[in-house]
Design an enzyme around this catalytic site. Structure first.
Site, PDB file in Angstrom:
ATOM      1  N   HIS A   1    -101.804   2.620  54.838  1.00 57.92           N
ATOM      2  CA  HIS A   1    -101.535   4.057  54.976  1.00 57.92           C
ATOM      3  C   HIS A   1    -102.396   4.671  56.084  1.00 57.92           C
ATOM      4  CE1 HIS A   1    -102.345   8.327  53.605  1.00 57.92           C
ATOM      5  NE2 HIS A   1    -101.049   8.328  53.828  1.00 57.92           N
TER       6      HIS A   1
ATOM      7  N   GLU B   1    -100.888   3.898  59.328  1.00 61.33           N
ATOM      8  CA  GLU B   1     -99.706   4.749  59.533  1.00 61.33           C
ATOM      9  C   GLU B   1    -100.113   6.061  60.220  1.00 61.33           C
ATOM     10  OE1 GLU B   1     -97.785   8.171  57.241  1.00 61.33           O
ATOM     11  OE2 GLU B   1     -97.717   6.396  55.951  1.00 61.33           O
ATOM     12  N   HIS B   2    -101.207   6.666  59.766  1.00 55.16           N
ATOM     13  CA  HIS B   2    -101.712   7.877  60.411  1.00 55.16           C
ATOM     14  C   HIS B   2    -102.134   7.603  61.851  1.00 55.16           C
ATOM     15  CE1 HIS B   2    -102.389  10.995  57.126  1.00 55.16           C
ATOM     16  NE2 HIS B   2    -101.864   9.968  56.470  1.00 55.16           N
TER      17      HIS B   2
ATOM     18  N   GLU C   1    -106.196  14.112  51.940  1.00 55.52           N
ATOM     19  CA  GLU C   1    -104.867  13.906  51.347  1.00 55.52           C
ATOM     20  C   GLU C   1    -104.985  13.325  49.945  1.00 55.52           C
ATOM     21  OE1 GLU C   1    -100.897  11.179  52.225  1.00 55.52           O
ATOM     22  OE2 GLU C   1    -102.209  11.745  53.895  1.00 55.52           O
TER      23      GLU C   1
END
Length: 445
Positions: free
Chosen positions: A68, A71-72, A148
């Site tokens: 993840h 991904e950022h 997040e």
């Protein structure tokens, strides 16, 4: 035919209950990139997606959240693009873009005018093998990821409870590790971790291109050859080799408390099979079982028995996560009325399921569910973003185009006896974790 193309097939996919057909074309480039083109000429719009066969369940031990996190970071600079340029260009051209990570895949997409496909494909290809990370990217984006997590998990007691349930549901398989990562590990991720993960897993031979909308398959193929075909296959890519789940022989139980929980409730998750390529009948029976037991808030078995006939619950539910690469979960939940304890609620849930196994499936209710599923399939396939997701998620979790196209028909063919047989085989407490979520006076830290 261009020498980069190894195979090209075209099929007409009949949409369930629909009068029209979607034309689906598949091809593969010499560097291993697989592609699916779904034609829909009703509006001059295209959805362009790249799905990588890597997700949170493929992370190195101790680096949870790296899939993840990367991904950022994929929105940072590449050899050809400045940091943030891809999204800025898409926005200036009237489109939208984003990305998402699961246990089984990481996907990137743009939705934009069809005549801008060349533009977005070129930018997406740039970050397939040209990501240019620097140390300055790491701390700022890592802070974004941690924030997040705070917003989506740490500030939501239901999400915290689900995280604990998932961790207990798997003895050895990495599906028990949260996609966003455990906080203490996500906080420690480094530039070296991100670069290593990128070099190990990203490349055309570990990706699936899905293009849906107002496009011509031959033109999409030419663009794919131009932008992706020049990228060499990544020699570091390996067939996924995950830890496997051993036989589960003992029920697990946990209790989670937090003052922010609005209503006490019980959740149980069973370990069950996923949709397997070429053999989806067992998964279809489980999907229909979830619908029969708890798919409707008014007419399902649990709702009727526990919410209406003799009101002991304010909410009941059942669900099945069918699209997974490995064994997955079937879940039940009950929120009891005031005055009914969680122990009593669990007993009521078990009794309702036992009665269902004795009474069988109501034929009229099953037909109503199948009609609803037919309608939902038609609506889901009526939007190009949904179409791209249906094929992308299926292919990246091991299914073929034929499997994806066959699924609606397999669901419609499920019989009452197949549903009951699936329930008897898989609703086994020895392969389940049961969780109590209840209010308390102290906040979980």
């Amino acid at each position: 035919m261009h020498n980069l193309v190894l195979a090209l097939t075209m099929t007409l996919v009949a949409l369930p209950g629909s009068l029209r057909a979607a034309e689906v074309t598949t091809f593969e480039l010499e560097n291993g990139l697989e592609a699916v083109v779904i034609e829909d000429h009703r509006a001059p719009v295209v959805v362009h997606m790249v799905w990588y066969r890597v997700g949170a369940a493929d992370e190195p031990p101790g680096e949870s959240g790296i899939a993840h996190f990367l991904e950022h970071l994929m929105f940072k600079a590449t050899d050809d693009l400045a940091s943030g340029e891809l999204s800025d260009v898409v926005s200036r051209n009237g489109g939208t873009d984003n990305a998402f990570t699961s246990h089984d895949f990481t996907a990137y997409f743009q939705r934009i005018a069809a005549d801008r496909l060349d533009l977005v494909m070129g930018m997406e290809a740039s970050r397939m093998d040209g990501l240019a990370l620097v140390e300055e990217d790491i701390s700022t984006e890592r802070d974004v990821v941690i924030e997040e997590r705070k917003q989506r998990v740490d500030s939501d007691p239901s999400a915290m409870f689900r995280e604990q349930i998932n961790a207990a549901a798997f003895l050895n398989h990495p599906y028990g590790v949260p996609v966003i990562g455990w906080k203490h590990e996500a906080e420690a991720l480094t530039l070296e971790d991100a670069v290593s993960f990128y070099r190990q897993h990203y490349g055309p031979n570990n990706a699936i291109l899905v293009v849906a909308g107002d496009v011509d398959p031959d033109e999409v193929r030419e663009l794919a050859e131009r932008h992706y075909g020049l990228i060499p296959p990544n020699p570091n890519v390996r067939v996924r080799n995950r830890p496997s789940e051993p036989p589960q022989l003992a029920e697990r139980r946990l209790s989670f408390s937090d003052p922010r929980i609005g209503n006490d409730y019980v959740t149980r998750m069973y370990l069950v099979p996923e949709r397997d390529p070429g053999d989806q009948k067992e998964a279809a029976a489980l999907a229909m079982l979830a619908q029969v037991l708890g798919g409707s808030s008014t007419t399902s078995v649990l709702a009727r028995k526990l919410q209406f006939d003799d009101p002991q619950a304010v909410y009941t539910s059942a669900w099945y996560r069918d699209r997974a690469l490995d064994d997955t979960n079937f879940g039940l939940a009950i929120v009891p009325v005031e005055g009914v304890s969680l122990e009593e609620a669990e007993s009521l849930l078990d009794e309702a399921v036992a009665e269902f196994l004795e009474e069988g499936v109501d034929a009229e209710e099953l037909e109503r569910i199948k009609t609803q599923i037919r309608a939902s399939e038609i609506y889901a396939r009526d939007d190009i973003s949904n179409l791209a997701n249906i094929y992308g998620r299926g292919l990246v979790t091991g299914l073929s185009v034929d499997d994806i196209d066959a699924w609606p028909g397999i669901l419609q063919a499920v019989t009452e006896e197949e549903i009951l047989s699936a329930a008897r085989r898989h609703l086994d407490r020895r392969r389940a974790v049961t969780g109590f979520a209840l209010q308390s006076e102290e906040v979980v830290k």
